[in-house]
Each structure stands twice: as structure tokens, then as C-alpha cells.
Motif scaffolding. Sequence first.
Motif, short mmCIF file in Angstrom:
data_model
loop_
_atom_site.label_atom_id
_atom_site.label_comp_id
_atom_site.label_asym_id
_atom_site.label_seq_id
_atom_site.Cartn_x
_atom_site.Cartn_y
_atom_site.Cartn_z
N ASN A 127 26.44 -67.74 3.24
CA ASN A 127 26.43 -66.68 3.98
C ASN A 127 26.78 -66.90 5.32
O ASN A 127 27.17 -68.04 5.98
N SER A 168 24.30 -59.99 9.02
CA SER A 168 24.86 -60.86 8.12
C SER A 168 25.78 -60.41 6.96
O SER A 168 25.97 -58.89 6.87
N ALA A 169 26.25 -60.87 6.14
CA ALA A 169 27.40 -60.47 5.18
C ALA A 169 26.52 -59.60 4.24
O ALA A 169 27.25 -58.48 3.63
N GLY A 170 25.27 -59.57 3.99
CA GLY A 170 24.52 -58.89 2.92
C GLY A 170 24.31 -57.55 3.77
O GLY A 170 24.12 -56.61 2.87
N ARG A 175 26.91 -59.16 -2.27
CA ARG A 175 25.86 -59.49 -2.81
C ARG A 175 26.06 -60.76 -3.44
O ARG A 175 27.30 -61.38 -3.77
N ARG A 179 28.54 -63.05 -0.75
CA ARG A 179 28.32 -63.43 0.99
C ARG A 179 28.89 -64.42 1.37
O ARG A 179 28.94 -64.49 2.62
N ALA A 184 34.13 -61.75 3.14
CA ALA A 184 33.13 -61.33 3.47
C ALA A 184 32.82 -61.50 5.04
O ALA A 184 32.38 -60.75 5.80
#
Length: 261
Positions: A127, A168-170, A175, A179, A184
Amino acid sequence: MASTRLFSSSLCHTCRQRLLPAHTTLRAAAFSTTTPLLRDDDALAGLAAIGQRSRGAATTNNTRTAPRSAAPRSFPPSGRTGEGPSISDILDETPGSLFSSDYMDNLSSSGAEELPHRLHIYATKHNTHMTLVQPQRPATQTPSSGISAASASAADMNKKIDVLLSLSAGNIGFRKAGRGSYDAAYQLAAFVLKQIQEKGMLVGHTKLEVVLRGFGAGREACTKALLGAEGSMIRGRIVRVVDATRLKQGGPRSKKPRRLG
């Protein structure tokens, strides 16, 4: 004819000198060529006079032979570069002035303005996290907080804010394994930079410091976003780039590497 006897004195010369009257001794001393004995005080005074005469002679010789030197120049005391009182003068006049509330407020406010904002980029294998941090200040002085001094409650007045944005990427829809991808991280960096510009988190002459941590794919992706068109508005504010990656020296045994196949 009676015989004449010559009588010789049985006293020695030293004893005869002692028996002579006092005026005879003084008269003999007046014609003596030796230096008379002096008392202790007179001897010290004589030595002092001799020393003064010798120093006076040396000074006279130096004055005649040595050239005349230029007059000594006067310099300002050390630490005084300009006019006005020095720090020592202020402390002497008012010893507790620097510890008053007015001085402490001035020091804290000036220090907060000089400290730059920090953009932390934490790129792991799975991530990417981006966090914008400002020097801690009241919420009423932070435009992006949405709290104004006119409508703020007692709790909001005492509230301090340092983290302005953390994503964050989430948070932008990625998902699972997606991530940790390069795409991303790049989209995350573009979104964060857009939010910073739209919400006015860097107002005035605010400086920015970029802190990189980790060697994931997001490290290079965020760097490309800052150097590209997405970071053109804040790229000029960056004053320093820091690598805060933690390197283990010794410590506990690492996890066994995962091997496929």
C-alpha cells in the motif's frame, strides 16, 4: 740616672675602638670610603630607587631608538554589531522579561510560521500512505478545518490541529492487491495534490518538506507525480526532501521469505 720604662697597652685594637667616644666613631665614618650599613627599611628603599633608575634609563633608550607607533584603535565590544542594547543589557535591566507571557507568545508564533509543512509518503509493498502535516496550531487558525473564531465553541477553541490530510490507496477505490500497484500510488498522489490545492492547505508563503519512507512502488510513483503536471502548483514550495526509511541493525530474526513454486 733613672731608667725610663715604656708601658704598652694590654688592650687590643678592637677593644680600643669600642672605648672611644661616639663622636670619634662618627668622624671616622665620615671619611670612610665604604658604604655604611643601613637598616632593613633603608635597604629596601635603596633597592627600589636603584630599580626605578634602571627602568627610567631603559625607557629613555627605547624612546630614542624605537619609532613612534600609531595610536591604538578602539573597537566596539564583542557581540555588538549595531546600535541598541545587547542581550546582556536587557537581561540585566529586566531579568524576567524573556519569561513573560508576551515574549513567550511572540516566540511561539514566530517559530510556528518558520517551520515548514511536511508531506509524508509511506510506500510499502502492499500500500501507499500520504499524510500532510502542519506545525501544531489552533483549529481556528487552520483554514481547512472549517472552524472559525466567531462560531467556535469552547472545545473548538482549545483544539489543536497538526494533521491536515491523510489518505491511502484504499480511500480512492483500490482493493486487495491493487493497492500496492504503481498505478494506484500515482492516482493517490494526484488526488492528494489536488485536494491540497482546492482546500488551500498551503496558503501564503508556506514551505513544504517531503519525507519519503519505504521502497515500495509508491515511492517512485509519488515522485513522478510531484515532478509532473499534478505537482506544478506546489513544487516551488518544496525546500527539502528527506529519506526516513528505517533500517534494521541487528534486532529480532526477520520473517522467512515467501517462496512460490
